[in-house]
Design a protein around this motif. Structure first.
Motif, mmCIF file in Angstrom:
data_model
loop_
_atom_site.group_PDB
_atom_site.id
_atom_site.type_symbol
_atom_site.label_atom_id
_atom_site.label_comp_id
_atom_site.label_asym_id
_atom_site.label_seq_id
_atom_site.Cartn_x
_atom_site.Cartn_y
_atom_site.Cartn_z
ATOM 1 N N ARG A 2 0.750 -1.218 0.052
ATOM 2 C CA ARG A 2 -0.007 0.058 0.040
ATOM 3 C C ARG A 2 0.905 1.348 0.047
ATOM 4 N NH1 ARG A 2 -4.726 -1.581 4.195
ATOM 5 N NH2 ARG A 2 -4.795 -3.958 3.912
ATOM 6 N N HIS A 3 0.469 2.402 -0.586
ATOM 7 C CA HIS A 3 1.179 3.640 -0.493
ATOM 8 C C HIS A 3 0.045 4.717 -0.087
ATOM 9 C CE1 HIS A 3 1.442 7.367 -3.002
ATOM 10 N NE2 HIS A 3 2.599 7.452 -2.345
ATOM 11 N N ARG A 4 0.617 5.623 0.677
ATOM 12 C CA ARG A 4 -0.147 6.853 1.249
ATOM 13 C C ARG A 4 0.609 7.982 1.084
ATOM 14 N NH1 ARG A 4 -3.241 3.166 1.559
ATOM 15 N NH2 ARG A 4 -4.735 2.591 2.811
ATOM 16 N N THR A 5 0.018 9.171 0.238
ATOM 17 C CA THR A 5 0.454 10.551 0.230
ATOM 18 C C THR A 5 0.246 11.164 1.342
ATOM 19 O OG1 THR A 5 0.167 10.315 -2.175
ATOM 20 C CG2 THR A 5 0.628 12.310 -1.365
ATOM 21 N N LEU A 6 1.222 11.842 1.643
ATOM 22 C CA LEU A 6 1.379 12.752 3.211
ATOM 23 C C LEU A 6 1.907 14.229 2.662
ATOM 24 C CD1 LEU A 6 2.962 10.281 5.909
ATOM 25 C CD2 LEU A 6 0.563 10.493 5.153
ATOM 26 N N SER A 7 1.153 14.927 3.021
ATOM 27 C CA SER A 7 1.492 16.520 2.993
ATOM 28 C C SER A 7 2.047 16.689 1.119
ATOM 29 C CB SER A 7 2.838 17.019 3.771
ATOM 30 O OG SER A 7 2.389 16.640 4.939
ATOM 31 N N LEU A 8 0.863 16.579 0.443
ATOM 32 C CA LEU A 8 0.926 16.632 -0.927
ATOM 33 C C LEU A 8 1.992 15.927 -1.658
ATOM 34 C CD1 LEU A 8 0.200 20.517 -0.811
ATOM 35 C CD2 LEU A 8 -1.525 18.777 -1.343
ATOM 36 N N GLY A 9 2.635 14.918 -0.983
ATOM 37 C CA GLY A 9 3.451 13.958 -1.515
ATOM 38 C C GLY A 9 4.992 14.140 -1.124
ATOM 39 N N ILE A 10 5.034 15.296 -0.613
ATOM 40 C CA ILE A 10 6.555 15.638 0.266
ATOM 41 C C ILE A 10 6.920 14.422 1.079
ATOM 42 C CG2 ILE A 10 7.709 17.109 1.813
ATOM 43 C CD1 ILE A 10 5.642 19.582 1.211
ATOM 44 N N CYS A 11 6.057 13.720 1.624
ATOM 45 C CA CYS A 11 6.324 12.441 2.266
ATOM 46 C C CYS A 11 5.556 11.388 1.648
ATOM 47 C CB CYS A 11 6.321 12.737 3.813
ATOM 48 S SG CYS A 11 6.510 11.011 4.683
ATOM 49 N N ARG A 12 5.977 10.049 1.650
ATOM 50 C CA ARG A 12 5.270 9.018 1.285
ATOM 51 C C ARG A 12 5.460 7.824 2.326
ATOM 52 N NH1 ARG A 12 3.078 10.347 -3.473
ATOM 53 N NH2 ARG A 12 3.768 11.789 -4.926
ATOM 54 N N LEU A 13 4.009 7.307 2.526
ATOM 55 C CA LEU A 13 4.125 6.162 3.445
ATOM 56 C C LEU A 13 3.749 4.791 2.469
ATOM 57 C CD1 LEU A 13 3.680 4.742 6.281
ATOM 58 C CD2 LEU A 13 1.588 5.508 6.238
ATOM 59 N N TYR A 14 4.660 3.900 2.868
ATOM 60 C CA TYR A 14 4.391 2.351 2.068
ATOM 61 C C TYR A 14 4.461 1.294 3.128
ATOM 62 C CZ TYR A 14 6.463 5.011 -2.175
ATOM 63 O OH TYR A 14 6.736 5.988 -3.096
#
Length: 218
Positions: free
Chosen positions: A202-214
């Motif tokens: 899974r992938h989650r975008t944080l802060s408009l893509g400045i950080c990404r969670l996998y």
């Protein structure tokens, strides 16, 4: 390189991210559960300490930089977390732990620095128990073009200037933005995780893509 910037590393991260990096770590906590966690490329220990404090579990931190680990040990003692958090020098491509040892393996902002990413991810998969989760935070680049242009200017011009002045190591803070800009995008990275053996990626975008969670499951 990381030994030389260790004393100023935390102050630089919090200053240049305006403290949002702490929120990113907290967002990742929902995927972390179980009594034993391995935090790879743990740096100065911010993520390991956050996990121990908020999930009430044991955390072992591993990093190749003794300078970073020295800062981590100081912080762990100051927070009185030495019973919950330990750390040691180690290479993610050749972890000393037995297969299936951990409920979670985490990495916060370190995967882009791995020399052999495939070997490291396969080692992470090996030390996870069946059903265990790999939780990864990594800096990224915003997809929306106006924000991306502003971000790239700030990231490549302003941040290296701040980091270089704080640490005296200008080369290190030119490397850090380059490593982020050259890191694979979400589609490519999630495919790579699957190729290394992870499921339910899974992938989650944080802060408009400045950080990404996998997140990936063994």
């Amino acid at each position: 390189m990381f030994d030389s910037i260790a004393p100023e590393y935390d102050a630089f991260n919090h200053l240049t991210s305006l403290g949002i990096d702490k929120l990113w770590r907290r967002r990742a906590l929902r995927w972390i559960e179980g009594p034993q966690v391995l935090d790879v490329a743990c740096g100065t220990g911010d993520f390991a300490m956050t996990i121990a404090e908020r999930r009430r579990c044991g955390v072992i931190g591993v990093d190749i930089s003794e300078g970073m680990l020295s800062e981590m040990r100081r912080k762990v003692l100051a927070a009185r977390l030495e019973r919950e958090v330990s750390c040691e020098v180690g290479d993610c491509a050749a972890l000393r732990f037995k297969s299936g040892s951990f409920d979670n393996v985490t990495v916060a902002f370190g995967v882009r620095n791995f020399e052999d990413r495939e070997a490291c991810l396969k080692e992470i998969l090996r030390v996870l128990r069946p059903g265990g989760k790999f939780v990864m935070l990594e800096l990224g680049v915003p997809s929306w073009r106006p924000v991306r242009r502003l971000y790239e200017w700030y990231f490549t011009k302003v941040m290296p200037l701040i980091g270089g002045r704080m640490s005296g190591n200008h080369a290190a803070y030119r490397y850090l933005p380059a490593s982020v800009l050259n890191f694979p995008g979400p589609r490519e990275w999630t495919a790579f995780m699957r190729s290394c053996g992870f499921t339910d990626v899974r992938h989650r975008t944080l802060s408009l893509g400045i950080c990404r969670l996998y997140i990936g499951t063994k």
